[in-house]
Design a protein around this motif. Sequence first.
Motif, PDB file in Angstrom:
ATOM      1  N   GLY A 143       0.797  -1.216   0.000  1.00 46.92           N
ATOM      2  CA  GLY A 143       0.000   0.000   0.000  1.00 46.92           C
ATOM      3  C   GLY A 143       0.827   1.260   0.000  1.00 46.92           C
ATOM      4  N   GLY A 144       1.196   1.728  -1.190  1.00 49.44           N
ATOM      5  CA  GLY A 144       2.016   2.921  -1.269  1.00 49.44           C
ATOM      6  C   GLY A 144       1.327   4.172  -0.766  1.00 49.44           C
ATOM      7  N   ALA A 145       0.043   4.324  -1.085  1.00 49.05           N
ATOM      8  CA  ALA A 145      -0.716   5.484  -0.620  1.00 49.05           C
ATOM      9  C   ALA A 145      -1.585   5.135   0.578  1.00 49.05           C
ATOM     10  CB  ALA A 145      -1.585   6.043  -1.740  1.00 49.05           C
ATOM     11  N   VAL A 146      -2.301   3.980   0.491  1.00 50.96           N
ATOM     12  CA  VAL A 146      -3.263   3.627   1.540  1.00 50.96           C
ATOM     13  C   VAL A 146      -3.213   2.130   1.806  1.00 50.96           C
ATOM     14  CG1 VAL A 146      -5.643   3.836   2.352  1.00 50.96           C
ATOM     15  CG2 VAL A 146      -4.796   5.430   0.617  1.00 50.96           C
ATOM     16  N   LEU A 147      -3.198   1.770   3.088  1.00 56.63           N
ATOM     17  CA  LEU A 147      -3.383   0.390   3.524  1.00 56.63           C
ATOM     18  C   LEU A 147      -4.708   0.318   4.256  1.00 56.63           C
ATOM     19  CD1 LEU A 147      -2.336  -2.520   4.011  1.00 56.63           C
ATOM     20  CD2 LEU A 147      -1.285  -1.656   6.128  1.00 56.63           C
ATOM     21  N   VAL A 148      -5.595  -0.588   3.802  1.00 59.22           N
ATOM     22  CA  VAL A 148      -6.927  -0.727   4.389  1.00 59.22           C
ATOM     23  C   VAL A 148      -6.973  -2.035   5.164  1.00 59.22           C
ATOM     24  CG1 VAL A 148      -9.405  -0.806   3.925  1.00 59.22           C
ATOM     25  CG2 VAL A 148      -7.903   0.563   2.462  1.00 59.22           C
ATOM     26  N   GLY A 149      -7.255  -1.953   6.455  1.00 58.50           N
ATOM     27  CA  GLY A 149      -7.275  -3.127   7.306  1.00 58.50           C
ATOM     28  C   GLY A 149      -8.560  -3.920   7.190  1.00 58.50           C
ATOM     29  N   THR A 150      -8.564  -5.092   7.788  1.00 60.46           N
ATOM     30  CA  THR A 150      -9.725  -5.994   7.750  1.00 60.46           C
ATOM     31  C   THR A 150     -10.964  -5.306   8.303  1.00 60.46           C
ATOM     32  OG1 THR A 150      -8.260  -7.894   8.042  1.00 60.46           O
ATOM     33  CG2 THR A 150     -10.605  -8.222   8.507  1.00 60.46           C
ATOM     34  N   GLY A 151     -12.027  -5.331   7.528  1.00 59.20           N
ATOM     35  CA  GLY A 151     -13.287  -4.755   7.962  1.00 59.20           C
ATOM     36  C   GLY A 151     -13.362  -3.246   7.892  1.00 59.20           C
ATOM     37  N   ARG A 152     -12.308  -2.605   7.447  1.00 57.80           N
ATOM     38  CA  ARG A 152     -12.272  -1.146   7.349  1.00 57.80           C
ATOM     39  C   ARG A 152     -12.583  -0.715   5.915  1.00 57.80           C
ATOM     40  NH1 ARG A 152     -12.126  -2.698  11.686  1.00 57.80           N
ATOM     41  NH2 ARG A 152     -14.280  -2.108  11.262  1.00 57.80           N
ATOM     42  N   THR A 153     -12.804   0.584   5.677  1.00 53.28           N
ATOM     43  CA  THR A 153     -13.283   1.055   4.377  1.00 53.28           C
ATOM     44  C   THR A 153     -12.518   2.277   3.896  1.00 53.28           C
ATOM     45  OG1 THR A 153     -15.520   0.238   4.809  1.00 53.28           O
ATOM     46  CG2 THR A 153     -15.297   1.919   3.108  1.00 53.28           C
ATOM     47  N   LEU A 154     -12.216   2.278   2.601  1.00 53.30           N
ATOM     48  CA  LEU A 154     -11.701   3.448   1.897  1.00 53.30           C
ATOM     49  C   LEU A 154     -12.680   3.804   0.800  1.00 53.30           C
ATOM     50  CD1 LEU A 154      -9.458   5.512   1.066  1.00 53.30           C
ATOM     51  CD2 LEU A 154      -8.541   3.700  -0.413  1.00 53.30           C
ATOM     52  N   LEU A 155     -13.148   5.045   0.790  1.00 52.99           N
ATOM     53  CA  LEU A 155     -14.054   5.545  -0.239  1.00 52.99           C
ATOM     54  C   LEU A 155     -13.389   6.707  -0.955  1.00 52.99           C
ATOM     55  CD1 LEU A 155     -16.792   5.902  -1.693  1.00 52.99           C
ATOM     56  CD2 LEU A 155     -17.577   7.219   0.303  1.00 52.99           C
ATOM     57  N   LEU A 156     -13.229   6.575  -2.276  1.00 52.56           N
ATOM     58  CA  LEU A 156     -12.676   7.639  -3.098  1.00 52.56           C
ATOM     59  C   LEU A 156     -13.800   8.259  -3.916  1.00 52.56           C
ATOM     60  CD1 LEU A 156      -9.451   5.900  -4.491  1.00 52.56           C
ATOM     61  CD2 LEU A 156      -9.704   7.220  -2.383  1.00 52.56           C
ATOM     62  N   LYS A 157     -13.969   9.571  -3.815  1.00 54.59           N
ATOM     63  CA  LYS A 157     -14.981  10.305  -4.573  1.00 54.59           C
ATOM     64  C   LYS A 157     -14.280  11.424  -5.337  1.00 54.59           C
ATOM     65  CE  LYS A 157     -18.660  11.433  -2.208  1.00 54.59           C
ATOM     66  NZ  LYS A 157     -19.462  12.001  -1.090  1.00 54.59           N
ATOM     67  N   SER A 158     -14.244  11.298  -6.650  1.00 54.83           N
ATOM     68  CA  SER A 158     -13.560  12.297  -7.488  1.00 54.83           C
ATOM     69  C   SER A 158     -12.145  12.535  -6.984  1.00 54.83           C
ATOM     70  CB  SER A 158     -14.351  13.607  -7.507  1.00 54.83           C
ATOM     71  OG  SER A 158     -15.655  13.400  -8.006  1.00 54.83           O
TER      72      SER A 158
ATOM     73  N   VAL B 268     -12.847  -1.233  -0.603  1.00 55.15           N
ATOM     74  CA  VAL B 268     -12.309  -0.085  -1.334  1.00 55.15           C
ATOM     75  C   VAL B 268     -13.323   0.268  -2.408  1.00 55.15           C
ATOM     76  CG1 VAL B 268     -10.447   0.772  -2.788  1.00 55.15           C
ATOM     77  CG2 VAL B 268      -9.929  -0.745  -0.861  1.00 55.15           C
ATOM     78  N   ILE B 269     -13.860   1.479  -2.353  1.00 56.40           N
ATOM     79  CA  ILE B 269     -14.897   1.910  -3.285  1.00 56.40           C
ATOM     80  C   ILE B 269     -14.399   3.150  -4.022  1.00 56.40           C
ATOM     81  CG2 ILE B 269     -17.269   2.728  -3.548  1.00 56.40           C
ATOM     82  CD1 ILE B 269     -16.481   1.056  -0.335  1.00 56.40           C
ATOM     83  N   LEU B 270     -14.391   3.081  -5.355  1.00 59.46           N
ATOM     84  CA  LEU B 270     -13.995   4.220  -6.184  1.00 59.46           C
ATOM     85  C   LEU B 270     -15.204   4.725  -6.948  1.00 59.46           C
ATOM     86  CD1 LEU B 270     -11.318   2.373  -5.901  1.00 59.46           C
ATOM     87  CD2 LEU B 270     -10.490   3.708  -7.841  1.00 59.46           C
ATOM     88  N   ARG B 271     -15.470   6.013  -6.847  1.00 61.20           N
ATOM     89  CA  ARG B 271     -16.538   6.658  -7.610  1.00 61.20           C
ATOM     90  C   ARG B 271     -15.958   7.863  -8.330  1.00 61.20           C
ATOM     91  NH1 ARG B 271     -20.912   6.645  -2.623  1.00 61.20           N
ATOM     92  NH2 ARG B 271     -21.330   4.399  -2.627  1.00 61.20           N
ATOM     93  N   ASP B 272     -16.001   7.834  -9.648  1.00 65.78           N
ATOM     94  CA  ASP B 272     -15.477   8.942 -10.456  1.00 65.78           C
ATOM     95  C   ASP B 272     -14.045   9.279 -10.056  1.00 65.78           C
ATOM     96  OD1 ASP B 272     -17.961   9.582 -11.957  1.00 65.78           O
ATOM     97  OD2 ASP B 272     -18.720  10.060  -9.968  1.00 65.78           O
ATOM     98  N   SER B 273     -13.231   8.257  -9.879  1.00 68.10           N
ATOM     99  CA  SER B 273     -11.876   8.448  -9.374  1.00 68.10           C
ATOM    100  C   SER B 273     -10.846   7.790 -10.283  1.00 68.10           C
ATOM    101  CB  SER B 273     -11.772   7.896  -7.951  1.00 68.10           C
ATOM    102  OG  SER B 273     -12.572   8.661  -7.059  1.00 68.10           O
ATOM    103  N   LYS B 274      -9.563   8.092 -10.017  1.00 60.87           N
ATOM    104  CA  LYS B 274      -8.467   7.575 -10.835  1.00 60.87           C
ATOM    105  C   LYS B 274      -7.373   6.990  -9.950  1.00 60.87           C
ATOM    106  CE  LYS B 274      -9.058  11.181 -14.390  1.00 60.87           C
ATOM    107  NZ  LYS B 274      -8.382  12.308 -15.079  1.00 60.87           N
ATOM    108  N   VAL B 275      -6.852   5.848 -10.398  1.00 62.44           N
ATOM    109  CA  VAL B 275      -5.643   5.263  -9.802  1.00 62.44           C
ATOM    110  C   VAL B 275      -4.673   5.118 -10.957  1.00 62.44           C
ATOM    111  CG1 VAL B 275      -4.662   3.254  -8.646  1.00 62.44           C
ATOM    112  CG2 VAL B 275      -6.934   4.082  -7.990  1.00 62.44           C
ATOM    113  N   GLU B 276      -3.658   5.969 -11.011  1.00 61.19           N
ATOM    114  CA  GLU B 276      -2.822   6.022 -12.202  1.00 61.19           C
ATOM    115  C   GLU B 276      -1.355   6.253 -11.869  1.00 61.19           C
ATOM    116  OE1 GLU B 276      -4.569   9.194 -14.469  1.00 61.19           O
ATOM    117  OE2 GLU B 276      -3.580  10.765 -13.295  1.00 61.19           O
ATOM    118  N   LYS B 277      -0.486   5.617 -12.670  1.00 57.45           N
ATOM    119  CA  LYS B 277       0.964   5.826 -12.614  1.00 57.45           C
ATOM    120  C   LYS B 277       1.559   5.437 -11.269  1.00 57.45           C
ATOM    121  CE  LYS B 277       0.727   9.485 -16.087  1.00 57.45           C
ATOM    122  NZ  LYS B 277       0.962  10.910 -16.412  1.00 57.45           N
TER     123      LYS B 277
END
Length: 401
Positions: free
Chosen positions: A129-144, A166-175
């Motif tokens: 996880g270079g930017a974010v590490l999400v643990g068991t049962g925990r949540t990451l939500l990306l919005k734009s 991990v939920i992505l909405r209108d988001s980018k994971v790039e490079k």
Amino acid sequence: MRIVASAGGAVALALAVVPMTPVQAASLNPDNGNDRIACSTSALTNAIDGALAADGGTIELARDCRYVLTSALPTISEPVTLRGGKGTSIERAVAAGTPQFRIFEVGGSAGFLTLDDLTVKNGDSAGDGGAVLVGTGRTLLLKSATLTRNRAAGSGGAVANDGGRVILRDSKVEKNSAGVDGGGIHTSGGVVSLDSSAVSQNRATADGGGVASADGYVTATHSSVDKNEADGGGGGIDNDGTADLQSTGVTGNRAGGDGGGIRNTGTLVVGRSSVNKNTAANGGGIHNTGLLWIGRSVVKENVADADGGGLWNDNEATVESSDITGNETRDAGSQGGGVYNENGAPGGNTVLTDSTVTKNQASDGGGIFRASGSVTLNRTRVKENVPNNCSPSGTVAGCVG
């Protein structure tokens, strides 16, 4: 064995039993944005500490601000929303001597991090996880939000999901880049959901240039997985769990091993989607040794060095109302420009119904090469392939030439 799909081509995934609970927390900026925190790392750290002490909250970040970090932020153990705006970023400093660290960890008993309208970049983890590490049962939500230019020595160049969501909405994971699996995202037993989002130009030293799933659940709707690279298998996606792609493009990815677009060893559904212009050693578009269903989709202009320009199958593959067209294999003696059906363990069984296999090219079996196993054509046209439609001659019933 056949994968049973719904009318929309999707399978019911574990998402149905893992509902996302919205963040219930008071804003730390009661005037809804006019009282944004200062553009300083100390202000950001203090605001996060305050939100955690208050059992969660929403932090309004300064616009046109780069929050440049020299150490990791506090672990997100409560529901916290970071809301940015035009030009807002949180990034690790790149000056010489800056220590190695990921930017966020979502853990504790109630960790739920929402990143809204901002960029996170330059994270550098010695583990996963270079930017974010999400643990068991925990949540990451990306919005734009955009996660870019992060790297991990382990898996998950941008995000490593260890049994969370991990939920992505209108988001980018790039490079982003990973020293092991999942150049963009790696999930182990958790859930990853892409909605109108893009995973592009990421790189993995091992498998899954864009997304790697180890016994996880991956869904993508109206999204794209493009121009990712893996030195191993699965240039775009490496799936060893359950994956459901709907109205999604997997385009221009590259694998040094198998599966330029997708390598599937689990269960994969491709509905109303496209797998185009990917390259690999075998299975330029899709390399399947699991359970695969393709419906109302296009597998087009993919390239394999050896076998299976469009689809390489050595288990159960069902293709319905789809086109496999313009794919090719390049090496001398290569086979199955459109489809290559293998007979290892457990053996290949490919069924094509109401579909077309056209204008593909190989040294032999331009359309379909049946090494062994079974290939069944139901109201399917195999034509205009080079140098022949099916090979060996007479092994695919209903295929002429």
